[in-house]
Design a protein around this motif. Sequence first.
Motif, PDB file in Angstrom:
ATOM      1  N   GLN A 146       0.831  -1.203   0.000  1.00 52.92           N
ATOM      2  CA  GLN A 146       0.000   0.000   0.000  1.00 52.92           C
ATOM      3  C   GLN A 146       0.868   1.256   0.000  1.00 52.92           C
ATOM      4  O   GLN A 146       0.592   2.220  -0.728  1.00 52.92           O
ATOM      5  CB  GLN A 146      -0.930   0.007   1.211  1.00 52.92           C
ATOM      6  CG  GLN A 146      -1.892   1.199   1.251  1.00 52.92           C
ATOM      7  CD  GLN A 146      -2.823   1.245   0.046  1.00 52.92           C
ATOM      8  OE1 GLN A 146      -3.521   0.278  -0.237  1.00 52.92           O
ATOM      9  NE2 GLN A 146      -2.828   2.357  -0.684  1.00 52.92           N
TER      10      GLN A 146
ATOM     11  N   ASP B 284       1.044   4.152  -2.870  1.00 48.11           N
ATOM     12  CA  ASP B 284       0.802   5.560  -2.556  1.00 48.11           C
ATOM     13  C   ASP B 284       1.967   6.429  -3.011  1.00 48.11           C
ATOM     14  O   ASP B 284       1.773   7.521  -3.565  1.00 48.11           O
ATOM     15  CB  ASP B 284       0.571   5.743  -1.054  1.00 48.11           C
ATOM     16  CG  ASP B 284      -0.778   5.212  -0.603  1.00 48.11           C
ATOM     17  OD1 ASP B 284      -1.638   4.938  -1.471  1.00 48.11           O
ATOM     18  OD2 ASP B 284      -0.974   5.057   0.620  1.00 48.11           O
TER      19      ASP B 284
ATOM     20  N   LYS C  24       1.897   6.731  -6.727  1.00 51.03           N
ATOM     21  CA  LYS C  24       0.793   7.592  -7.149  1.00 51.03           C
ATOM     22  C   LYS C  24       1.192   9.058  -7.028  1.00 51.03           C
ATOM     23  O   LYS C  24       0.918   9.874  -7.915  1.00 51.03           O
ATOM     24  CB  LYS C  24      -0.440   7.308  -6.293  1.00 51.03           C
ATOM     25  CG  LYS C  24      -1.692   8.063  -6.733  1.00 51.03           C
ATOM     26  CD  LYS C  24      -2.875   7.712  -5.850  1.00 51.03           C
ATOM     27  CE  LYS C  24      -3.257   6.255  -5.991  1.00 51.03           C
ATOM     28  NZ  LYS C  24      -4.484   5.936  -5.186  1.00 51.03           N
TER      29      LYS C  24
ATOM     30  N   LYS D 196      -4.644  11.100   2.539  1.00 49.50           N
ATOM     31  CA  LYS D 196      -4.258   9.701   2.449  1.00 49.50           C
ATOM     32  C   LYS D 196      -2.879   9.514   1.821  1.00 49.50           C
ATOM     33  O   LYS D 196      -2.303   8.423   1.903  1.00 49.50           O
ATOM     34  CB  LYS D 196      -5.298   8.906   1.668  1.00 49.50           C
ATOM     35  CG  LYS D 196      -5.445   9.318   0.215  1.00 49.50           C
ATOM     36  CD  LYS D 196      -6.527   8.509  -0.478  1.00 49.50           C
ATOM     37  CE  LYS D 196      -6.679   8.894  -1.943  1.00 49.50           C
ATOM     38  NZ  LYS D 196      -7.737   8.097  -2.613  1.00 49.50           N
ATOM     39  N   LEU D 197      -2.332  10.583   1.204  1.00 51.35           N
ATOM     40  CA  LEU D 197      -1.011  10.487   0.575  1.00 51.35           C
ATOM     41  C   LEU D 197       0.064  11.231   1.364  1.00 51.35           C
ATOM     42  O   LEU D 197       1.208  11.331   0.899  1.00 51.35           O
ATOM     43  CB  LEU D 197      -1.063  11.028  -0.851  1.00 51.35           C
ATOM     44  CG  LEU D 197      -1.923  10.250  -1.859  1.00 51.35           C
ATOM     45  CD1 LEU D 197      -1.856  10.915  -3.227  1.00 51.35           C
ATOM     46  CD2 LEU D 197      -1.457   8.793  -1.954  1.00 51.35           C
TER      47      LEU D 197
END
Length: 208
Positions: free
Chosen positions: A164, A168, A171, A197-198
């Motif tokens: 995850q 991230d 991304k 969330k990043l």
Amino acid sequence: LDAFCAVASHFEKCIFRNLKIQNASFGAGMDQSTYTDCIFENIDFFSSTPGIAVFENCSFINVDARQFICTEVELINCTFSGRFRKVVLSGSTLASESNYTKSKINRISNNDFRGVKFEDFGFRGGVDLENQKLPMDNGFVYIKNGKEFLYEKRIESNKIANLQQKNDVNKLIDIYMYEVDEGQTQLYVSSGTVPKKLRDAFSWLFTA
């Protein structure tokens, strides 16, 4: 004021003071409006379509600029203090965003932003950050060679064990790489400009 709208206008040594403008269009229409040696003091304005405008040798003192999306605005030798909230300054205008048949360069040079608190702010389209004075507080990071930095971080991210976290990080790299590919080769970024969330990915990217 409910609205301020200038069309093909020239303002020289004018003072705009103690105003709250709900909708400001500094250069409406097809022709450029110019502001030279003007002072904007204690101005609170919303300007999602500021238009085609040039500000040269202007002082912005204690301004609160909101939704100031500058795709055809030029800033030369200006000084700023106050707050920028949801502000974008673009060094070029794509043909698809304007009435031009090809991309147009916007002059953004020799400006002093050190008195500004940036909240959700970004340079786009090739603004030369070496030619600006920028605040380096509030968690902002300056990267001179964005493409090289991001390529190196992409390689390093392969070592991240948590899937995850790796996703991230990549991304976020993709987001910044898009900006670089669009011409903004120098990066000036903060965790406050990325989704919550990043933000862990941001910390890894700029501290690892």
